[in-house]
Design a protein around this motif. Structure first.
Motif, PDB file in Angstrom:
ATOM      1  N   GLY A 146       5.020  -3.277 -11.811  1.00 33.94           N
ATOM      2  CA  GLY A 146       5.429  -2.298 -10.807  1.00 33.94           C
ATOM      3  C   GLY A 146       4.519  -1.089 -10.918  1.00 33.94           C
ATOM      4  O   GLY A 146       4.865  -0.084 -11.542  1.00 33.94           O
ATOM      5  N   TRP A 147       3.337  -1.196 -10.340  1.00 35.05           N
ATOM      6  CA  TRP A 147       2.286  -0.184 -10.467  1.00 35.05           C
ATOM      7  C   TRP A 147       2.753   1.152  -9.894  1.00 35.05           C
ATOM      8  O   TRP A 147       3.181   1.237  -8.745  1.00 35.05           O
ATOM      9  CB  TRP A 147       1.041  -0.674  -9.741  1.00 35.05           C
ATOM     10  N   ILE A 148       2.719   2.213 -10.716  1.00 30.47           N
ATOM     11  CA  ILE A 148       3.104   3.552 -10.266  1.00 30.47           C
ATOM     12  C   ILE A 148       1.994   4.543 -10.634  1.00 30.47           C
ATOM     13  O   ILE A 148       2.131   5.336 -11.556  1.00 30.47           O
ATOM     14  CB  ILE A 148       4.465   3.993 -10.856  1.00 30.47           C
ATOM     15  N   PRO A 149       0.886   4.496  -9.900  1.00 32.54           N
ATOM     16  CA  PRO A 149      -0.243   5.377 -10.208  1.00 32.54           C
ATOM     17  C   PRO A 149       0.048   6.820  -9.817  1.00 32.54           C
ATOM     18  O   PRO A 149       0.955   7.106  -9.033  1.00 32.54           O
ATOM     19  CB  PRO A 149      -1.366   4.797  -9.348  1.00 32.54           C
ATOM     20  N   TYR A 150      -0.742   7.721 -10.348  1.00 37.95           N
ATOM     21  CA  TYR A 150      -0.631   9.137  -9.988  1.00 37.95           C
ATOM     22  C   TYR A 150      -1.230   9.413  -8.614  1.00 37.95           C
ATOM     23  O   TYR A 150      -0.975  10.454  -8.022  1.00 37.95           O
ATOM     24  CB  TYR A 150      -1.348  10.004 -11.029  1.00 37.95           C
ATOM     25  N   MET A 151      -2.034   8.511  -8.113  1.00 33.06           N
ATOM     26  CA  MET A 151      -2.708   8.717  -6.834  1.00 33.06           C
ATOM     27  C   MET A 151      -1.703   8.794  -5.692  1.00 33.06           C
ATOM     28  O   MET A 151      -0.629   8.202  -5.758  1.00 33.06           O
ATOM     29  CB  MET A 151      -3.717   7.593  -6.575  1.00 33.06           C
ATOM     30  N   PRO A 152      -2.026   9.549  -4.639  1.00 27.27           N
ATOM     31  CA  PRO A 152      -1.120   9.645  -3.491  1.00 27.27           C
ATOM     32  C   PRO A 152      -0.861   8.275  -2.868  1.00 27.27           C
ATOM     33  O   PRO A 152      -1.640   7.338  -3.062  1.00 27.27           O
ATOM     34  CB  PRO A 152      -1.882  10.555  -2.507  1.00 27.27           C
ATOM     35  N   LYS A 153       0.224   8.172  -2.113  1.00 27.16           N
ATOM     36  CA  LYS A 153       0.572   6.885  -1.514  1.00 27.16           C
ATOM     37  C   LYS A 153      -0.301   6.541  -0.315  1.00 27.16           C
ATOM     38  O   LYS A 153      -0.370   5.383   0.087  1.00 27.16           O
ATOM     39  CB  LYS A 153       2.050   6.872  -1.119  1.00 27.16           C
ATOM     40  N   SER A 154      -0.938   7.542   0.278  1.00 24.07           N
ATOM     41  CA  SER A 154      -1.800   7.259   1.421  1.00 24.07           C
ATOM     42  C   SER A 154      -3.075   8.086   1.346  1.00 24.07           C
ATOM     43  O   SER A 154      -3.099   9.181   0.772  1.00 24.07           O
ATOM     44  CB  SER A 154      -1.072   7.552   2.737  1.00 24.07           C
ATOM     45  N   ILE A 155      -4.133   7.553   1.925  1.00 20.68           N
ATOM     46  CA  ILE A 155      -5.412   8.252   1.981  1.00 20.68           C
ATOM     47  C   ILE A 155      -5.271   9.552   2.756  1.00 20.68           C
ATOM     48  O   ILE A 155      -5.924  10.556   2.453  1.00 20.68           O
ATOM     49  CB  ILE A 155      -6.484   7.347   2.625  1.00 20.68           C
ATOM     50  N   HIS A 156      -4.410   9.555   3.747  1.00 19.17           N
ATOM     51  CA  HIS A 156      -4.267  10.735   4.603  1.00 19.17           C
ATOM     52  C   HIS A 156      -3.786  11.959   3.819  1.00 19.17           C
ATOM     53  O   HIS A 156      -4.076  13.088   4.201  1.00 19.17           O
ATOM     54  CB  HIS A 156      -3.332  10.415   5.761  1.00 19.17           C
ATOM     55  N   LYS A 157      -3.069  11.729   2.730  1.00 23.59           N
ATOM     56  CA  LYS A 157      -2.652  12.861   1.903  1.00 23.59           C
ATOM     57  C   LYS A 157      -3.837  13.507   1.201  1.00 23.59           C
ATOM     58  O   LYS A 157      -3.824  14.692   0.882  1.00 23.59           O
ATOM     59  CB  LYS A 157      -1.596  12.416   0.888  1.00 23.59           C
ATOM     60  N   LEU A 158      -4.872  12.713   0.938  1.00 21.03           N
ATOM     61  CA  LEU A 158      -6.087  13.259   0.346  1.00 21.03           C
ATOM     62  C   LEU A 158      -6.880  14.080   1.370  1.00 21.03           C
ATOM     63  O   LEU A 158      -7.605  15.006   1.021  1.00 21.03           O
ATOM     64  CB  LEU A 158      -6.983  12.133  -0.182  1.00 21.03           C
ATOM     65  N   LEU A 159      -6.725  13.713   2.632  1.00 16.03           N
ATOM     66  CA  LEU A 159      -7.509  14.354   3.685  1.00 16.03           C
ATOM     67  C   LEU A 159      -6.806  15.535   4.330  1.00 16.03           C
ATOM     68  O   LEU A 159      -7.425  16.309   5.063  1.00 16.03           O
ATOM     69  CB  LEU A 159      -7.843  13.315   4.769  1.00 16.03           C
ATOM     70  N   ARG A 160      -5.508  15.666   4.072  1.00 19.07           N
ATOM     71  CA  ARG A 160      -4.695  16.666   4.765  1.00 19.07           C
ATOM     72  C   ARG A 160      -5.182  18.095   4.529  1.00 19.07           C
ATOM     73  O   ARG A 160      -5.225  18.912   5.440  1.00 19.07           O
ATOM     74  CB  ARG A 160      -3.239  16.513   4.322  1.00 19.07           C
ATOM     75  N   GLU A 161      -5.534  18.410   3.268  1.00 18.39           N
ATOM     76  CA  GLU A 161      -5.983  19.766   2.935  1.00 18.39           C
ATOM     77  C   GLU A 161      -7.450  19.939   3.306  1.00 18.39           C
ATOM     78  O   GLU A 161      -8.310  19.169   2.871  1.00 18.39           O
ATOM     79  CB  GLU A 161      -5.799  20.030   1.434  1.00 18.39           C
ATOM     80  N   LYS A 162      -7.738  20.945   4.111  1.00 18.06           N
ATOM     81  CA  LYS A 162      -9.112  21.215   4.499  1.00 18.06           C
ATOM     82  C   LYS A 162      -9.813  22.003   3.396  1.00 18.06           C
ATOM     83  O   LYS A 162      -9.298  22.995   2.897  1.00 18.06           O
ATOM     84  CB  LYS A 162      -9.146  22.000   5.809  1.00 18.06           C
ATOM     85  N   ARG A 336       2.659  -1.643  -4.877  1.00 18.34           N
ATOM     86  CA  ARG A 336       3.039  -0.745  -5.968  1.00 18.34           C
ATOM     87  C   ARG A 336       4.539  -0.479  -5.926  1.00 18.34           C
ATOM     88  O   ARG A 336       5.218  -0.775  -4.958  1.00 18.34           O
ATOM     89  CB  ARG A 336       2.260   0.567  -5.890  1.00 18.34           C
ATOM     90  N   GLY A 337       5.041   0.117  -7.000  1.00 15.66           N
ATOM     91  CA  GLY A 337       6.418   0.588  -7.034  1.00 15.66           C
ATOM     92  C   GLY A 337       7.474  -0.490  -7.127  1.00 15.66           C
ATOM     93  O   GLY A 337       7.221  -1.637  -7.500  1.00 15.66           O
ATOM     94  N   GLU A 338       8.706  -0.112  -6.758  1.00 15.36           N
ATOM     95  CA  GLU A 338       9.872  -0.948  -6.985  1.00 15.36           C
ATOM     96  C   GLU A 338       9.905  -2.204  -6.123  1.00 15.36           C
ATOM     97  O   GLU A 338      10.466  -3.220  -6.524  1.00 15.36           O
ATOM     98  CB  GLU A 338      11.156  -0.151  -6.780  1.00 15.36           C
ATOM     99  N   CYS A 339       9.335  -2.146  -4.904  1.00 15.45           N
ATOM    100  CA  CYS A 339       9.336  -3.352  -4.076  1.00 15.45           C
ATOM    101  C   CYS A 339       8.531  -4.458  -4.749  1.00 15.45           C
ATOM    102  O   CYS A 339       8.949  -5.622  -4.799  1.00 15.45           O
ATOM    103  CB  CYS A 339       8.780  -3.050  -2.686  1.00 15.45           C
ATOM    104  N   ASN A 340       7.370  -4.101  -5.272  1.00 16.44           N
ATOM    105  CA  ASN A 340       6.575  -5.103  -5.977  1.00 16.44           C
ATOM    106  C   ASN A 340       7.259  -5.523  -7.272  1.00 16.44           C
ATOM    107  O   ASN A 340       7.226  -6.690  -7.664  1.00 16.44           O
ATOM    108  CB  ASN A 340       5.183  -4.562  -6.275  1.00 16.44           C
ATOM    109  N   LEU A 341       7.910  -4.565  -7.933  1.00 18.73           N
ATOM    110  CA  LEU A 341       8.635  -4.877  -9.162  1.00 18.73           C
ATOM    111  C   LEU A 341       9.785  -5.843  -8.882  1.00 18.73           C
ATOM    112  O   LEU A 341      10.054  -6.747  -9.676  1.00 18.73           O
ATOM    113  CB  LEU A 341       9.157  -3.580  -9.787  1.00 18.73           C
ATOM    114  N   ALA A 342      10.464  -5.661  -7.757  1.00 13.19           N
ATOM    115  CA  ALA A 342      11.558  -6.563  -7.383  1.00 13.19           C
ATOM    116  C   ALA A 342      11.039  -7.991  -7.202  1.00 13.19           C
ATOM    117  O   ALA A 342      11.689  -8.972  -7.609  1.00 13.19           O
ATOM    118  CB  ALA A 342      12.230  -6.073  -6.104  1.00 13.19           C
ATOM    119  N   LYS A 343       9.841  -8.125  -6.597  1.00 12.15           N
ATOM    120  CA  LYS A 343       9.242  -9.451  -6.449  1.00 12.15           C
ATOM    121  C   LYS A 343       8.959 -10.068  -7.816  1.00 12.15           C
ATOM    122  O   LYS A 343       9.196 -11.259  -8.034  1.00 12.15           O
ATOM    123  CB  LYS A 343       7.940  -9.355  -5.656  1.00 12.15           C
ATOM    124  N   ARG A 344       8.454  -9.262  -8.718  1.00 20.53           N
ATOM    125  CA  ARG A 344       8.156  -9.749 -10.073  1.00 20.53           C
ATOM    126  C   ARG A 344       9.426 -10.216 -10.789  1.00 20.53           C
ATOM    127  O   ARG A 344       9.413 -11.191 -11.535  1.00 20.53           O
ATOM    128  CB  ARG A 344       7.476  -8.651 -10.881  1.00 20.53           C
TER     129      ARG A 344
END
Length: 380
Positions: A146-162, A336-344
């Protein structure tokens, strides 16, 4: 009931399942805080229920243990009906003696493998006996169930701040303007000593944290604990950020790194051996490991700092995903996260029922024993 197909990311055979909800019982607190009780629908007939309610122990598909909060003396009572000693005796017994066969134990941790009591990095000839009680893991490591990285969940969160333009950054053309905030001053890789070395070589670093503090917080702006919004506004004014982790383990890149990318700073990275995998492209960060000496590293930082076009080139990736590497974009599509963990959990239960195979967490031997910064100082 609707039929569903679960496909593993590891290339295992597809497993046909009936629509179902996986019940996760969070046995421990997480940094002293009790889990909320909630349900999530994952799609394709799969959902999960997370609860801290210990009365649901007999029905739980899996128990989640937050490693830093887990204590061996607070183990669940037996759920094995064949166990004659079926009282509240919490003293050992092992998985087969204490649990019903299909109930799994999951180890969760965001701590690096060198800082965790159970999810620890071992040498090749050591066996991590503590891990044998656990069947699945949920960590920052890409091999986690159940991969829980520190990285944001979407690329757009990286781009949001100018990002602020070079001309509006602290220091102007003459100063490199580097910011650092750290609270753990006893890091395994002695990063504080490396900061000392950089400062002695003339690099100007504004340290606002507990470690090597050289700049005071303005509590009227940030408050005692630090106001997040004000902190982010301050960070955006600096050109560089010391993304120095406290250990150097594969995939271990924390908010230090990701926040600096979000805010349009250039991270100076001392961390995961595979940290370049997490770079938006090959011109988005400065990696300590790329240099042969401290002087060489400092010269490069100053070169970038004083050249407006070169500095802005390091931030071009923020214009959109088309300027990012394909590998980086694909990271955000990984399960990532609990959905993938549930599959496992379902897959592990299926293997137990059909083949009698029991799943165990494997120790991740993926940490540097000696920090790369030592080679810059020692010249080796």
């Amino acid at each position: 009931m609707m039929m569903m197909t679960l496909t593993t990311v590891r290339g295992e055979e597809e497993v046909m399942k009936r629509e179902r909800e996986v019940l996760f019982l969070v046995w421990t607190t997480t940094w002293g805080t009790r889990s909320a009780d909630y349900r999530v629908t994952c799609g394709d007939g799969l959902s999960y229920h997370i609860t801290p309610d210990r009365s649901l122990l007999p029905q739980a598909d899996a128990l989640i243990f937050h490693s830093p909060d887990y204590h061996p003396f607070d183990q669940p009572p037996s759920t094995n009906n064949n166990n004659n000693n079926n009282n509240n005796n919490n003293q050992g017994g092992g998985r087969r003696g204490r649990r019903k066969a299909e109930q799994l134990w999951i180890l969760r941790s965001m701590e690096s493998a060198q800082n965790d009591r159970y999810h620890v990095d071992r040498t090749a000839d050591e066996t991590n006996k503590e891990l044998m009680e656990f069947n699945l893991s949920s960590t920052y490591h890409q091999s986690s169930d159940g991969w829980i990285p520190y990285m944001p969940k979407s690329i757009h969160k990286l781009l949001r701040e100018k990002a602020l333009p070079w001309k509006k950054r602290i220091g102007g053309k003459e100063e490199e303007s580097i910011m650092w905030v750290a609270a753990n001053c006893g890091a395994k890789n002695q990063r504080e000593e490396f900061v000392d070395v950089l400062m002695k070589h003339g690099l100007k670093i504004d340290s606002y944290g507990w470690c090597r503090k050289s700049k005071a917080w303005d509590e009227s702006v940030y408050g005692k604990g630090g106001n997040e919004t004000a902190l982010r506004e301050l960070m955006k004014q600096y050109k560089f950020y010391l993304a120095f982790e406290n250990t150097e383990c594969d995939d271990y890149l924390t908010e230090k790194y990701w926040r600096s990318l979000q805010l349009g700073m250039i991270p100076i990275v001392l961390g995961a051996p595979n940290s370049k995998v997490y770079g938006p492209n090959d011109h988005s960060a400065v990696y300590v490991e790329d240099f042969k000496s401290v002087d060489e590293l400092i010269r490069e930082i100053r070169r970038i700092s004083r050249d407006e076009k070169e500095f802005e080139r390091y931030l071009e990736w923020k214009k959109g995903p088309e300027l990012m590497s394909k590998e980086f974009v694909e990271l955000f599509k990984r399960p990532r996260g609990e959905c993938n963990l549930a599959k496992r959990v379902i897959e592990a239960q299926e293997r137990w029922r059909n083949k009698g195979e029991e799943t165990h967490v494997k120790s991740e031997k993926n940490c540097r024993r000696t920090s790369v910064w030592r080679s810059l100082v020692d010249g080796k």
